[in-house]
Design a protein around this motif. Sequence first.
Motif, short mmCIF file in Angstrom:
data_model
loop_
_atom_site.label_atom_id
_atom_site.label_comp_id
_atom_site.label_asym_id
_atom_site.label_seq_id
_atom_site.Cartn_x
_atom_site.Cartn_y
_atom_site.Cartn_z
N LEU A 49 0.83 -1.20 0.00
CA LEU A 49 0.00 0.00 0.00
C LEU A 49 0.87 1.25 0.00
CD1 LEU A 49 -2.60 -1.06 2.69
CD2 LEU A 49 -2.99 -0.95 0.23
N LEU A 50 0.25 2.38 -0.34
CA LEU A 50 0.98 3.65 -0.40
C LEU A 50 1.56 4.01 0.96
CD1 LEU A 50 1.87 6.18 -1.90
CD2 LEU A 50 -0.37 7.19 -1.43
N GLU A 51 0.82 3.79 2.03
CA GLU A 51 1.31 4.15 3.36
C GLU A 51 2.54 3.32 3.74
OE1 GLU A 51 -1.49 1.72 6.41
OE2 GLU A 51 -2.53 3.20 5.16
N ASP A 52 2.59 2.08 3.28
CA ASP A 52 3.77 1.24 3.54
C ASP A 52 4.95 1.71 2.70
OD1 ASP A 52 2.37 -0.45 5.33
OD2 ASP A 52 1.52 -1.54 3.63
N TYR A 53 4.66 2.10 1.46
CA TYR A 53 5.71 2.63 0.58
C TYR A 53 6.35 3.88 1.18
CZ TYR A 53 7.68 5.25 -3.35
OH TYR A 53 8.51 6.00 -4.16
N ASN A 54 5.52 4.77 1.71
CA ASN A 54 6.03 6.02 2.29
C ASN A 54 6.97 5.77 3.47
OD1 ASN A 54 4.74 7.73 0.52
ND2 ASN A 54 2.91 7.91 1.75
N LYS A 55 6.76 4.67 4.18
CA LYS A 55 7.63 4.34 5.30
C LYS A 55 8.92 3.67 4.81
CE LYS A 55 3.76 3.58 8.48
NZ LYS A 55 3.00 2.56 9.25
N LEU A 56 8.78 2.72 3.91
CA LEU A 56 9.92 1.92 3.48
C LEU A 56 10.91 2.67 2.59
CD1 LEU A 56 8.07 -1.43 2.68
CD2 LEU A 56 9.56 -0.97 4.64
N VAL A 57 10.40 3.64 1.80
CA VAL A 57 11.25 4.33 0.83
C VAL A 57 12.12 5.39 1.49
CG1 VAL A 57 9.72 6.24 0.17
CG2 VAL A 57 11.25 5.22 -1.54
N THR A 58 11.77 5.78 2.71
CA THR A 58 12.52 6.84 3.40
C THR A 58 13.62 6.25 4.26
OG1 THR A 58 10.87 6.81 5.18
CG2 THR A 58 10.60 8.45 3.44
N HIS A 59 14.48 7.12 4.77
CA HIS A 59 15.59 6.68 5.60
C HIS A 59 15.09 6.09 6.91
CE1 HIS A 59 18.93 8.13 3.20
NE2 HIS A 59 18.24 9.21 2.93
N GLN A 60 15.53 4.87 7.19
CA GLN A 60 15.13 4.19 8.41
C GLN A 60 16.29 4.12 9.41
OE1 GLN A 60 11.87 2.98 8.74
NE2 GLN A 60 11.62 4.18 6.86
N GLY A 61 17.27 5.02 9.26
CA GLY A 61 18.45 4.97 10.12
C GLY A 61 19.54 4.14 9.49
N LYS A 62 20.69 4.11 10.07
CA LYS A 62 21.85 3.41 9.51
C LYS A 62 21.62 1.92 9.36
CE LYS A 62 25.25 6.80 11.09
NZ LYS A 62 26.48 7.03 11.89
N SER A 63 20.79 1.34 10.23
CA SER A 63 20.54 -0.10 10.17
C SER A 63 19.33 -0.43 9.30
CB SER A 63 20.31 -0.64 11.58
OG SER A 63 19.17 -0.01 12.17
N GLY A 64 18.69 0.60 8.74
CA GLY A 64 17.50 0.37 7.94
C GLY A 64 17.80 -0.41 6.66
N LYS A 65 16.93 -1.34 6.33
CA LYS A 65 17.12 -2.15 5.13
C LYS A 65 16.71 -1.36 3.89
CE LYS A 65 16.27 -6.77 3.34
NZ LYS A 65 15.67 -8.09 3.61
N LYS A 66 17.46 -1.53 2.80
CA LYS A 66 17.17 -0.83 1.55
C LYS A 66 16.40 -1.75 0.60
CE LYS A 66 19.40 3.04 2.35
NZ LYS A 66 20.61 3.36 1.63
#
Length: 268
Positions: A49-66
């Motif tokens: 969903l769009l709301e999930d995309y908005n979270k995943l596409v942004t920086h999640q910190g140094k340990s965030g998965k790309k």
Amino acid sequence: GKSSFINSLLGESFCPVDVAASTSSITTFEYGDIKRIFCVDGDIKTEILLEDYNKLVTHQGKSGKKYQFEVFYPFDGFRDLELFDTPGFNNSNNNEDEKVTLQKCQLADVIFFVFDINKGDIGNDIKKKLLAIKEAKPSLQIHAIVNKSDQKPPVKIKEIEQQLKQTGLFVDVVSYSSKKELDKYQLTSFNTVPNTLEHLSKQLTNANNSQWLIKKENAQIVVKALNQQLSEQRQVINSWFERIHNNNINILHERLEKQKYEYIEWGK
């Protein structure tokens, strides 16, 4: 300003934007009859969903998965091309941004370099990077998009345009305002939900029962997406009527003031 530029093309706030660098992943935009978003993790592709995309596409910190993302969108401009939204350069909080951006630059035929007019100058570091990209691929065309041009007077806009042209890096330099373009769309976007419903209806009507099987989770995605679009349309309509109401009040006040009448403000 890259994501806000794409939003202005689409006519809605699709990509997340922030004052600081926010995009951390590559998103590929392609044409599709309806909006669909896929998260690509290696060989696994999952619709989200769009709301999930908005979270995943942004920086999640140094340990965030790309991740990488594929977006199918009913925008005619995507029929004959693919558009990449990249993290960009010079994000001091994440060195990987520049690496993934340069990788996509090497594959592109055209680059839209989105520049915030409030920065005044692109700086020597960015000039060197763009020059290196052009030297590696001489056929590459780079267009400068001077965003937020509505925040500067015409004289200043021309001055910055001239500075960018003198670098010799760009095919052309275009002054632009993502915000103003997005505002134009908001007043003419009331048919989004009917069009989506019509498209789904045609698919259901034309498909044989044996061929048209909808998984429960896919149906939930469609319903949630439609509810989100309805909510967006309500916000647009409310904003539209509020503008009309405020405009009418201002006009009335001006007329009464000219005629030297006493008046009582509406709503008080």
